[in-house]
Design a protein around this motif. Sequence first.
Motif, short mmCIF file in Angstrom:
data_model
loop_
_atom_site.label_atom_id
_atom_site.label_comp_id
_atom_site.label_asym_id
_atom_site.label_seq_id
_atom_site.Cartn_x
_atom_site.Cartn_y
_atom_site.Cartn_z
N TYR A 145 -5.64 22.98 -14.86
CA TYR A 145 -6.79 22.19 -14.46
C TYR A 145 -6.47 20.70 -14.59
CZ TYR A 145 -11.38 20.09 -14.38
OH TYR A 145 -12.44 19.30 -14.06
N GLY A 146 -6.73 19.95 -13.55
CA GLY A 146 -6.53 18.50 -13.57
C GLY A 146 -5.10 18.04 -13.42
N ALA A 147 -4.17 18.98 -13.16
CA ALA A 147 -2.76 18.61 -13.08
C ALA A 147 -2.31 18.28 -11.66
CB ALA A 147 -1.90 19.73 -13.65
N PHE A 148 -3.17 18.47 -10.68
CA PHE A 148 -2.80 18.19 -9.30
C PHE A 148 -3.73 17.12 -8.75
CE2 PHE A 148 -1.52 22.47 -10.25
CZ PHE A 148 -0.24 22.53 -9.76
N GLY A 149 -3.18 16.24 -7.95
CA GLY A 149 -4.00 15.18 -7.37
C GLY A 149 -3.12 14.14 -6.73
N GLY A 150 -3.54 12.94 -6.86
CA GLY A 150 -2.81 11.83 -6.28
C GLY A 150 -3.75 10.69 -6.01
N GLY A 151 -3.33 9.84 -5.11
CA GLY A 151 -4.17 8.71 -4.79
C GLY A 151 -3.46 7.69 -3.93
N VAL A 180 0.86 -1.18 0.00
CA VAL A 180 0.00 0.00 0.00
C VAL A 180 0.90 1.23 0.00
CG1 VAL A 180 -1.79 1.28 1.24
CG2 VAL A 180 -1.76 -1.23 1.34
N PHE A 181 0.62 2.15 -0.90
CA PHE A 181 1.36 3.42 -0.90
C PHE A 181 0.51 4.53 -1.50
CE2 PHE A 181 2.52 1.48 -4.95
CZ PHE A 181 2.54 2.53 -5.85
N THR A 182 0.90 5.75 -1.22
CA THR A 182 0.23 6.91 -1.79
C THR A 182 1.17 7.60 -2.78
OG1 THR A 182 0.97 8.35 0.00
CG2 THR A 182 -1.19 7.30 0.26
N TYR A 183 0.60 8.39 -3.64
CA TYR A 183 1.39 9.15 -4.60
C TYR A 183 0.75 10.52 -4.79
CZ TYR A 183 -2.30 7.85 -7.93
OH TYR A 183 -3.50 7.68 -8.55
N SER A 184 1.56 11.45 -5.27
CA SER A 184 1.04 12.78 -5.57
C SER A 184 1.30 13.10 -7.04
CB SER A 184 1.69 13.84 -4.68
OG SER A 184 3.07 13.97 -5.00
N GLU A 185 0.39 13.85 -7.61
CA GLU A 185 0.55 14.37 -8.96
C GLU A 185 0.62 15.89 -8.84
OE1 GLU A 185 -1.93 11.34 -11.74
OE2 GLU A 185 -3.12 12.56 -10.37
N THR A 186 1.71 16.44 -9.33
CA THR A 186 1.89 17.89 -9.25
C THR A 186 2.28 18.43 -10.62
OG1 THR A 186 4.22 17.66 -8.61
CG2 THR A 186 2.60 17.77 -6.82
N CYS A 187 2.39 19.73 -10.69
CA CYS A 187 2.68 20.39 -11.96
C CYS A 187 3.49 21.64 -11.66
CB CYS A 187 1.34 20.75 -12.61
SG CYS A 187 1.48 21.40 -14.28
N ASP A 188 4.34 22.05 -12.59
CA ASP A 188 5.15 23.24 -12.35
C ASP A 188 4.39 24.53 -12.60
OD1 ASP A 188 5.07 23.02 -15.11
OD2 ASP A 188 7.24 23.24 -15.39
#
Length: 160
Positions: free
Chosen positions: A118-124, A106-114
């Motif tokens: 819209y829609g470029a940040f998140g994770g799960g 089990v692990f988490t991740y992040s989605e980022t942007c420089d």
Amino acid sequence: MASKFINFSFTIDATDDEAKDFESMVTAYDRIATDQLDMDEDEHLAEYVDRIKSSGMFTDSGSLGISTENAGDYLGIYSEGNGNLEALMDLLKHHLAHFNSDQIIVFTYSETCDRPRYGAFGGGAVVITKDSIQNIDAMGAGKAAAKLIEDARALDAPKM
């Protein structure tokens, strides 16, 4: 153009042999992905190349973009922005199945942007066993929670 990044850092239980096996799989995968595989020089990777190709996990989606740290009784896995999440999930599932492990990763991740897009940040969160992969993205979880609230409100609404 904005650049997107995927970050994660986690550990999995692994004996020294299991960790070395996983690290060899990562090396083989990345050599295939970057067209740097030379079977004369990389003969020691032949078993791993065969496992990758026969499993169908290679997706031509680029290298894994991860680093590993073998600590003897666990393996650290992390990305500094260029992680190939889909390929990593497949590789971890294959690894657990290869060793017939009952471990649940089990692990988490992040989605980022420089730049704000819209829609470029998140994770799960990801849950992997030898038999399955579940990827619960943050937006999907948020929408599911909103639906539960809407449904609860509908049940509490006065009847006419």
